[in-house]
Every structure is written in C-alpha cells, then in structure tokens.
Design an enzyme around this catalytic site. Structure first.
Site, short mmCIF file in Angstrom:
data_model
loop_
_atom_site.label_atom_id
_atom_site.label_comp_id
_atom_site.label_asym_id
_atom_site.label_seq_id
_atom_site.Cartn_x
_atom_site.Cartn_y
_atom_site.Cartn_z
N SER A 241 0.92 -1.22 -0.01
CA SER A 241 0.04 0.04 0.28
C SER A 241 0.67 1.26 0.00
O SER A 241 1.71 1.40 -0.78
CB SER A 241 -1.07 -0.07 1.03
N GLU A 367 -8.95 -3.49 -5.51
CA GLU A 367 -8.45 -2.64 -4.84
C GLU A 367 -9.07 -1.25 -4.49
O GLU A 367 -9.03 -0.70 -3.43
CB GLU A 367 -7.39 -2.04 -5.56
N HIS A 477 -8.28 -4.34 -1.00
CA HIS A 477 -7.04 -3.90 -0.72
C HIS A 477 -6.55 -4.39 0.47
O HIS A 477 -7.36 -4.25 1.55
CB HIS A 477 -7.21 -2.33 -0.72
#
Length: 554
Positions: A241, A367, A477
C-alpha cells in the site's frame, strides 16, 4: 493507502503482531544475565538483543536523531555514533498517527468496518520515532553476508507502525527454506509531519520527509547491517500500500539514482503514482497554519516547528484523512518537490529515470472497494463526474471526463468487486466508483510501470483474486497480506531476496512479465490456488486513465 479491514483481515492482522512485546522494565525471560543475550557491536556500544529460539531480535534501534523540537519538519539527521551500551528489547515509539473516523453510512452498511484507524500499532506514538526493528537467524554473525529485506508499512501515509508486523514470520520461513534472510522493519514520519506540502515547504527544500526518513534508514542499513550478519549489497526494499508506493518513489527518486542502497524492489498494491507538484498541497498547509495560530507569523514554517506537539497533533487530526469524502486524493502524500522527486513519477518512468533493479509489483483484484465507502452520497452520473474533476483531475476537460465515464459505466456488472454481476452494489454508483478508484491509483500505474520497464529490467507481476466472495469488498485492498506474510507469496519473496528471482524449487513457476506476453501469477480461491493469467483486462480504460493522468497529475 488505508488499512480499512474486514473482520477476517483484522484477525489475520492480530496474528501478525509481535507477540513478544515486553512490558517496560521487564527483561527477556530467557535471559538470566547479559551473558545469555545476543549482542552486536555498533560503533563503541554493545547492543543487547534477545533470543526467540530460532531468531535473535533487536527492537527499537534509533537510526536518526529525534525529529522533534527544532528538527521538526526538517530532513532527517543521522544519529550520532553509538557510545553507550543499551538493550534493544522493546519497540521504539510509533510515529504520530492521524486519527480518522470511519463514515457512519458505510459502517452501518458494511459489517466489519472499524470506527477508527485500524493499523493496530503495538507501540505508543511520539515524535521521537525514527527507529527500526531487526530480526536475524540465531546463528547469524558478522561475515554471514545474508540478504536483507527492508519492510515499509502501509497506512495511507497517515498511520502505521513497524511494531505491528512480526519479522520472525519472515525469517523463520527463510530458515526453513534454507535461504535465510535478515528482516528490517522501519518507522517513518506520517501525515503533516512527514508530508507537509506548500510553496513554503518547496522553498525550504523539506518536502517528502517521510520518504527521506526511509532513505535515511536505508543508509543506516548500509552502514550497520554487517554487524548483524547482513550483506549491504543484497538489500531488497518491500512494502504494501503506502509502503509499496514508497518503494515506487524510491525507484525514481534522484532521477533513478538509488545510491547503491538497494538491489531490488517488491511492491504490493502500489507503484509510482501520478502525483503533481508539492505546491498543490497549499490548502492543507494553510489549514495547519491557521489551526495552530501561525497565520500572523512572518515565517509560518518556522512557526509550525515551534507549535506545542499537542496543538500540532490536534490540527492534523482535523485535516482530511483516508475516511474523508476525498478518499484516495490524500491530503498528505508524496508529491513532486523538485529535488528528491524531480518530476511526476510516471513521467520519470517514461524518461527512463528509474533505478535499474529487478522488481515485483502486484495488486488485488478489487483494490478500490474499500476506498469507495466514503462516497455513498454520489448517486448520479453528474455527481460522479464532478467528484472525479474536483479531487483527481481538476484540470481535465469536460470531454475527457465524459470519456472516462464511458470507460467506467454505471453498470453493476462492470464494476468492482468484479465478476459478481449485480451483487455488491451498495449504492447506485458504488461499484463504478470502486472500479475507477482501483484502476486510477493501483492497476493502471502498475501496468504502466511494467509496460515501460519490463523490457529493460527483470520484472514479475501478480494478481490476488482471493476472498472474492466477501460481500461488497471482493478481493479487497490489503487482502494479499495473507499471501505475503503467511502464504505462497512469502516463499517467492524469500527466493527474490536471495536470488533476484522469485522462482524456487517448489513453487508454481512465475513467468517474467513482458509486453508481448504480459503474464500474472494469479492467486485464486478453490482447488487451483495459484495459476497464470494474462494482464489484459480493461486495457482501453487503463490506457485512457494513464493518458489523462500524465496530462493532469493529481
């Protein structure tokens, strides 16, 4: 990038925490005296770690001077030589975390969404936070020359902590594989303390301080990792991330000159993203100045350095966080500062100003789902168009935006979570916004990097489609953390750190990525958990997003 996690990932995250955290003042139970403790010699000091059977751990070692007082909002300064013996038994402080409250509507609609940031950091936060944790095989010693993996945590550049992740999992698995590595987890400044942006910041040359902290930690590793048994020439930087975006920025920093600080990069859900100039953050800088009473100061940046910490923290907590309506258009993020990051990262990639090292970069299939949860009030095409213009492409033409809406239609069957038909449509526009969010910030930048560089440097890519049945989230995500910390991706990481190639003796073969055969190692639910697929989904839409991003960096 944020840490909005369903219940399942919160459980997984709990297992990733370092279970060996010790209460203050309590020495490791296994040590009856310092004679029993593992040690390293740093400069003129002996550093005492502690043994966890198969590994030795050294926690909370400072790698730079405290970035507080007059050093607040300045470049990190190398720590002074170590002259006093100390015990590295406890985590150092986490860097100050930006508080953020989840929006009430998504929290009610989607079970499992936490009500505040979910980084789960194990250590209290403080400005004096530039420290790192090291885990080594118990038999490592100077001269072992083991590969080194440096972990950079995610958390939307507003939260996160090195103390939340258990490096023992990585090192233990590497020992089992017969390919031992050393793990280093680093803390870096976040939010307004790490990513303040404005014309004043640009003039002072103090942009992207969080990235600069990471770079300083890399330099520390070069200087000292040999004492722990590591090889400074065999460093892989790895993040997820915001941590993966950081890795991407280090690839293009200094116009691609990595200063010999690392030889490979591993990016999970993050690549060099098309951010604009550091002056684009002026409104957030001005907000901090106003909230802290610095508006009348002749030098507002210097005034911010002198603001009491409690007042500074209170102000940054009022600034937009990842749960805010603007979501991925982060208030505090890396930007083009003209010195360290000299241009829009994707333009640097285009120009070949990229560290020429092997890379792995991958994404989760969905995501964008967790990032669309703050936009439930968008219910029409016109509102979606206005949202994209305001927060992502303010300089884009109306016709550009109309074309974008055509590529990302208001059709539940085309939205994210993908391949779920009419399911998961929490609002009329939710799946559409989730699709756009996931592509603009993750999938399209990843594919662009690979298209530009896979012919010039060894590259591999993956797609995680696990947990696809999670209602409304799909393969959300962060869900690939399961693969990298306790699943198949971990073995590929260990191989990569050792051999600059993720392939090993027991894994499903992972083909290199190239433009004529863009293949992805793909993680699936069900009886065939790992396979290979083509990276050709939503081709036209992502090509268009990249084009718009290059013309209108956000």
């Amino acid at each position: 990038m944020p840490r909005i996690l369903p219940n399942l990932l919160l459980v997984i995250a709990a297992h990733l925490q370092l279970s060996q955290a010790l209460p203050a003042g309590t020495p490791p139970a296994a040590a009856s005296s310092t004679v029993d403790l593992p040690t390293v010699r740093l400069d003129n000091a002996t550093v005492y770690g502690w043994n966890a059977v198969t590994v030795n751990e050294f926690l909370g070692i400072p790698y730079a001077l405290p970035p507080s007082g007059d050093r607040r909002l300045r470049l990190p300064q190398p720590n002074d030589p170590y002259t006093t013996d100390f015990a590295a038994w406890y985590f150092g402080a986490s860097c100050p975390q930006q508080d953020s409250t989840a929006p009430s509507a998504p929290a009610a609609a989607v079970p499992g969404l936490p009500s505040s940031n979910a980084t789960g950091q194990a250590a209290a936060d403080d400005e004096d936070c530039l420290n790192l944790n090291i885990v080594v095989p118990a038999d490592a010693k100077p001269g072992s020359n083991l590969p080194v993996v440096i972990w950079i945590y995610g958390g939307s550049f507003q939260s996160g902590s090195a103390s939340f992740y258990d490096g023992k999992l990585i090192v233990d698995r590497s020992i089992q594989m017969g390919e031992p590595v050393i793990y280093v987890g680093i803390n870096y400044r976040l939010s307004a303390l790490g990513f303040l942006a404005s014309k004043e910041v640009k003039a002072a040359g103090v942009g992207n301080l969080g990235l600069q902290d990471q770079r300083q930690a890399f330099r520390w590793v070069q200087k000292y990792i040999g004492a722990f048994g590591g090889d400074p020439k065999k460093v892989t930087i790895w993040g997820e991330s915001a941590g993966a975006v950081s890795v991407g920025f280090h690839l293009v920093a200094n116009n691609g000159n990595n200063e010999g600080l690392f030889r490979a990069g591993f990016m999970q859900s993050g690549s060099p993203v098309p951010v604009g100039d550091i002056t684009n953050g002026q409104q957030y800088y001005d907000f901090m100045v106003a909230q802290t009473g610095c508006s009348s100061a002749s030098d507002t940046l210097e005034c911010l350095r002198g603001v009491p910490y409690a007042a500074f923290k209170a102000a940054l907590d009022q600034s937009p966080g990842i749960y805010a309506y603007q979501s991925l258009s982060l208030a505090w993020r890396p930007r083009v500062d003209g010195i360290f990051i000299t241009d829009v990262p994707q333009k640097l990639v285009q120009a070949g100003k990229v560290a020429n090292v092997p890379i792995i970069t991958g994404d989760c299939d969905d995501e964008g789902t967790v990032f669309a949860l703050s936009t439930f009030n968008i219910t029409t095409d016109a509102q979606f168009k206005a949202y994209v213009k305001q927060y992502f492409f303010p300089t884009a033409s109306s016709s550009d935006l109309d074309r974008l809406l055509w590529y990302y239609p208001n059709d539940l069957r085309a939205g994210s979570p993908y391949d779920t038909g009419f399911l998961g449509g929490l609002t009329q526009q939710y799946k559409r916004i989730a699709s756009f969010m996931g592509d603009v910030a993750f999938q399209a930048p990843r594919r662009f990097l690979l298209q530009q560089r896979s012919q010039k440097q060894n590259s591999w890519s993956y797609l995680s489609k696990r947990f696809k049945s999670t209602p409304a989230y799909g393969s959300w995500h962060g869900s690939d953390l399961v693969n990298s910390w306790a699943g198949e991706l971990l073995d590929y990481l260990v191989n990569f750190a050792n051999n600059l190639d993720p392939n090993g003796k027991t894994q499903v073969p992972w083909p290199k990525y190239n433009n004529w055969s863009p293949l992805l190692l793909t993680f699936l639910d069900g009886p065939l958990p790992v396979t290979v697929t083509r990276d050709d989904y939503r081709d036209d839409a992502m090509d268009y997003l990249t084009d718009v991003s290059l013309r209108n960096p956000w």
